[in-house]
Scaffold this motif. Structure first.
Motif, PDB file in Angstrom:
ATOM      1  N   THR A 242      -9.491 -43.089  47.984  1.00  8.91           N
ATOM      2  CA  THR A 242      -8.086 -43.512  47.993  1.00  8.91           C
ATOM      3  C   THR A 242      -7.712 -43.958  49.407  1.00  8.91           C
ATOM      4  O   THR A 242      -8.142 -43.343  50.386  1.00  8.91           O
ATOM      5  CB  THR A 242      -7.170 -42.360  47.546  1.00  8.91           C
ATOM      6  N   PHE A 243      -6.925 -45.035  49.521  1.00  8.37           N
ATOM      7  CA  PHE A 243      -6.546 -45.534  50.851  1.00  8.37           C
ATOM      8  C   PHE A 243      -5.228 -46.294  50.769  1.00  8.37           C
ATOM      9  O   PHE A 243      -4.851 -46.815  49.705  1.00  8.37           O
ATOM     10  CB  PHE A 243      -7.638 -46.442  51.437  1.00  8.37           C
ATOM     11  N   ASP A 244      -4.516 -46.331  51.888  1.00  8.23           N
ATOM     12  CA  ASP A 244      -3.288 -47.124  51.993  1.00  8.23           C
ATOM     13  C   ASP A 244      -3.649 -48.509  52.504  1.00  8.23           C
ATOM     14  O   ASP A 244      -4.554 -48.654  53.329  1.00  8.23           O
ATOM     15  CB  ASP A 244      -2.302 -46.483  52.988  1.00  8.23           C
ATOM     16  N   VAL A 245      -2.921 -49.510  52.036  1.00  9.14           N
ATOM     17  CA  VAL A 245      -3.109 -50.877  52.539  1.00  9.14           C
ATOM     18  C   VAL A 245      -1.824 -51.323  53.235  1.00  9.14           C
ATOM     19  O   VAL A 245      -0.729 -51.242  52.674  1.00  9.14           O
ATOM     20  CB  VAL A 245      -3.458 -51.858  51.397  1.00  9.14           C
ATOM     21  N   TYR A 246      -1.986 -51.754  54.468  1.00 12.70           N
ATOM     22  CA  TYR A 246      -0.882 -52.304  55.245  1.00 12.70           C
ATOM     23  C   TYR A 246      -1.080 -53.807  55.379  1.00 12.70           C
ATOM     24  O   TYR A 246      -2.159 -54.268  55.749  1.00 12.70           O
ATOM     25  CB  TYR A 246      -0.820 -51.664  56.631  1.00 12.70           C
ATOM     26  N   VAL A 247      -0.029 -54.560  55.052  1.00 13.50           N
ATOM     27  CA  VAL A 247      -0.081 -56.015  55.220  1.00 13.50           C
ATOM     28  C   VAL A 247       0.757 -56.346  56.442  1.00 13.50           C
ATOM     29  O   VAL A 247       1.967 -56.127  56.448  1.00 13.50           O
ATOM     30  CB  VAL A 247       0.458 -56.752  53.979  1.00 13.50           C
ATOM     31  N   ARG A 248       0.082 -56.785  57.488  1.00 13.16           N
ATOM     32  CA  ARG A 248       0.729 -57.075  58.779  1.00 13.16           C
ATOM     33  C   ARG A 248       1.649 -55.924  59.193  1.00 13.16           C
ATOM     34  O   ARG A 248       2.827 -56.106  59.480  1.00 13.16           O
ATOM     35  CB  ARG A 248       1.470 -58.419  58.718  1.00 13.16           C
ATOM     36  N   ASN A 249       1.039 -54.710  59.144  1.00 15.44           N
ATOM     37  CA  ASN A 249       1.673 -53.454  59.581  1.00 15.44           C
ATOM     38  C   ASN A 249       2.795 -52.939  58.685  1.00 15.44           C
ATOM     39  O   ASN A 249       3.500 -51.991  59.041  1.00 15.44           O
ATOM     40  CB  ASN A 249       2.172 -53.553  61.033  1.00 15.44           C
ATOM     41  N   ASN A 250       2.969 -53.527  57.499  1.00 14.53           N
ATOM     42  CA  ASN A 250       3.924 -52.984  56.530  1.00 14.53           C
ATOM     43  C   ASN A 250       3.149 -52.406  55.356  1.00 14.53           C
ATOM     44  O   ASN A 250       2.243 -53.059  54.830  1.00 14.53           O
ATOM     45  CB  ASN A 250       4.861 -54.087  56.014  1.00 14.53           C
ATOM     46  N   LEU A 251       3.523 -51.180  54.935  1.00 10.54           N
ATOM     47  CA  LEU A 251       2.819 -50.536  53.819  1.00 10.54           C
ATOM     48  C   LEU A 251       2.997 -51.360  52.546  1.00 10.54           C
ATOM     49  O   LEU A 251       4.118 -51.646  52.131  1.00 10.54           O
ATOM     50  CB  LEU A 251       3.347 -49.112  53.596  1.00 10.54           C
ATOM     51  N   TYR A 252       1.864 -51.745  51.948  1.00 11.15           N
ATOM     52  CA  TYR A 252       1.878 -52.560  50.732  1.00 11.15           C
ATOM     53  C   TYR A 252       1.668 -51.693  49.498  1.00 11.15           C
ATOM     54  O   TYR A 252       2.253 -51.915  48.440  1.00 11.15           O
ATOM     55  CB  TYR A 252       0.782 -53.632  50.841  1.00 11.15           C
ATOM     56  N   GLY A 253       0.799 -50.672  49.613  1.00  5.78           N
ATOM     57  CA  GLY A 253       0.550 -49.801  48.470  1.00  5.78           C
ATOM     58  C   GLY A 253      -0.601 -48.851  48.738  1.00  5.78           C
ATOM     59  O   GLY A 253      -1.302 -48.962  49.748  1.00  5.78           O
ATOM     60  N   THR A 254      -0.765 -47.898  47.823  1.00  8.17           N
ATOM     61  CA  THR A 254      -1.880 -46.949  47.883  1.00  8.17           C
ATOM     62  C   THR A 254      -2.785 -47.229  46.693  1.00  8.17           C
ATOM     63  O   THR A 254      -2.311 -47.357  45.562  1.00  8.17           O
ATOM     64  CB  THR A 254      -1.363 -45.498  47.832  1.00  8.17           C
ATOM     65  N   LEU A 285      -2.939 -54.695  40.542  1.00 11.71           N
ATOM     66  CA  LEU A 285      -4.104 -54.379  41.382  1.00 11.71           C
ATOM     67  C   LEU A 285      -4.419 -52.889  41.325  1.00 11.71           C
ATOM     68  O   LEU A 285      -5.566 -52.490  41.140  1.00 11.71           O
ATOM     69  CB  LEU A 285      -3.826 -54.767  42.841  1.00 11.71           C
ATOM     70  N   GLU A 286      -3.385 -52.081  41.486  1.00  6.96           N
ATOM     71  CA  GLU A 286      -3.567 -50.622  41.508  1.00  6.96           C
ATOM     72  C   GLU A 286      -4.170 -50.116  40.199  1.00  6.96           C
ATOM     73  O   GLU A 286      -5.099 -49.303  40.184  1.00  6.96           O
ATOM     74  CB  GLU A 286      -2.210 -49.960  41.760  1.00  6.96           C
ATOM     75  N   ALA A 287      -3.686 -50.655  39.075  1.00  7.81           N
ATOM     76  CA  ALA A 287      -4.157 -50.200  37.763  1.00  7.81           C
ATOM     77  C   ALA A 287      -5.615 -50.585  37.519  1.00  7.81           C
ATOM     78  O   ALA A 287      -6.383 -49.808  36.956  1.00  7.81           O
ATOM     79  CB  ALA A 287      -3.269 -50.786  36.664  1.00  7.81           C
TER      80      ALA A 287
END
Length: 434
Positions: A242-254, A285-287
């Motif tokens: 499991t990981f968090d994704v940041y798009v240009r330093n903004n949290l996009y999703g886990t 994407l998450e699903a």
């Protein structure tokens, strides 16, 4: 109605393309050597005729697609030229074919098959998607919006393609029988980059890819902060990673993926970046990232006799290290036993010391004799040269695989691009014998 005849249909890309055309209601057949390959099973399941090589297979009214492995001197190619039947090499045909769709090429020296499979799975859950994967899988959708395909750098084959998008996973020195050095590989990727029409998604953690220039936007992904798409807070669980994704330093999703190891996180990041660019919703994407079952011969697992047996295509030191890392993360409480069959004399010679270092990451190492390719049947090097560099490593043959039973409750990694599967098959037979 044109009949498509594939010369060398059991090749992984050829098999996949034949399946795609068949799914699109084209009349398809092919020829190859008699030997059994895992790529022929889906062809047989779809009822695609498989013939033995014979010039009589060639008839007027066909469109012939020939594997890049065969030249003008092949009996069927010669016969097609004699009859003025149109012949196209696989990469040339594919280059023309993809222009009907929004095409996404996936290339890189490692990880392209897994990434192509993952992207096909996720994108195909959102839109009609046709795909061609290097493990021999292919699917054609009649009303496809997207065409996702694996693009191989070997012999610069990928320069036949002008895709809308391109994912580049990494640049490494592989195929020493063709490329001079890593700079030569970089030049090939640089040429490929200039042919992309909309955008490139590239791994920014790869020092070579940082130097890629193109006429289209380049979106970078990776673990380091300068990337447009960055993975943070990576956690390994029994479910996967499991990981968090940041798009240009903004949290996009886990996001959660079933795989283990940093290379699998990077593959998922590439898919997330591409899908984000094409406005696939984060919840889609998450699903679907978490339901990916993997591709053939990439960490393919089964449990037998208290051991975990894993079949993997790893044939380069970087890939071996990644496969051992995945096994250690997933099966931290088990010993890791590597059974490796080197593929080609040139690759073994070029990376001899790197192979030794990667294999030493396992707890025990067994080596099978070198598998020579069609291009080179023998070399001055022998398996003993690699054996000497790995303390306590042992040579193993099909006849004495039963020795692996000594490693009770272990994870056995059968790795290689040759016919390592026959060693695993022989071992499984010893486990089922009473």
């Amino acid at each position: 109605m044109t009949k498509y005849h594939f010369i060398g249909i059991k090749g992984s890309g050829m098999s996949a393309l034949a399946q795609i055309l068949h799914d699109m209601n084209k009349d398809v057949q092919g020829s190859d050597v008699e030997k059994q390959f895992f790529t022929q099973r889906p062809l047989e399941q779809k009822g695609i005729p498989l013939l033995a090589f014979n010039q009589e297979n060639i008839e007027e009214g066909q469109q012939v697609i020939v594997s890049a492995a065969y030249g003008e001197d092949h009996e069927e190619v010669a016969r097609a030229n004699e009859l003025s039947v149109p012949v196209q090499q696989y990469p040339h045909f594919l280059g023309d074919f993809i222009q009907q769709f929004t095409s996404i090429a996936v290339t890189g020296c490692h990880g392209k098959t897994s990434t192509t499979g993952l992207l096909s799975h996720v994108l195909g859950s959102a839109y009609p998607t046709s795909y061609l994967i290097g493990d021999g899988s292919g699917k054609g959708e009649q009303d496809s919006k997207y065409f996702v395909f694996e693009a191989c750098e070997y012999r610069r084959h990928f320069l036949n393609y002008k895709p809308d998008y391109c994912i580049m996973t990494n640049i490494d020195f592989d195929h020493p029988d063709y490329f001079k050095d890593v700079e030569d590989v970089f030049q090939a990727f640089s040429e490929m980059a200039m042919q992309v029409k909309k955008a490139i998604v590239a791994c920014g953690d790869d020092q070579h890819l940082q130097g890629i220039h193109a006429n289209v936007p380049v979106v970078f992904y990776g673990f380091s902060e300068q990337n447009d798409f960055q993975a943070r807070n990576v956690e390994v669980t029994s479910e996967g990673t499991t990981f968090d994704v940041y798009v240009r330093n903004n949290l996009y999703g886990t996001f959660t993926i079933p795989g283990y190891g940093n290379h699998n996180v990077l593959n998922a990041l590439a898919v997330i970046a591409l899908c984000h660019y094409e406005s696939v919703p984060a919840e889609v994407l998450e699903a679907h990232l978490k339901t990916f079952q993997g591709v053939k011969r990439r960490f393919t697992e089964k449990e037998m006799g208290g051991q975990i047996l894993i079949d993997d295509y790893a044939h380069h030191p970087t890939e071996i290290a990644a496969t051992v890392d995945s096994a250690k993360k997933k099966y931290a409480e088990r010993e890791i036993v590597a059974i490796f069959q080197p593929h080609t004399f040139t690759r073994t010679k070029t990376f001899l010391h790197e192979f030794a270092e990667a294999l030493k990451l396992a707890d025990h190492v067994y080596l099978c004799d070198i598998f020579g390719s069609a291009r080179e049947q023998a070399g001055s090097l022998t398996i003993q040269d690699l054996l000497d560099l790995i303390p306590d490593a042992q040579l193993i043959t099909e006849e004495d695989v039963a020795r692996l039973k000594e490693h009770g409750n272990s994870t056995l990694l059968f790795m290689g691009a040759g016919d390592i599967q026959k060693f695993q098959k022989a071992y499984e037979e010893t486990l089922t014998e009473q």
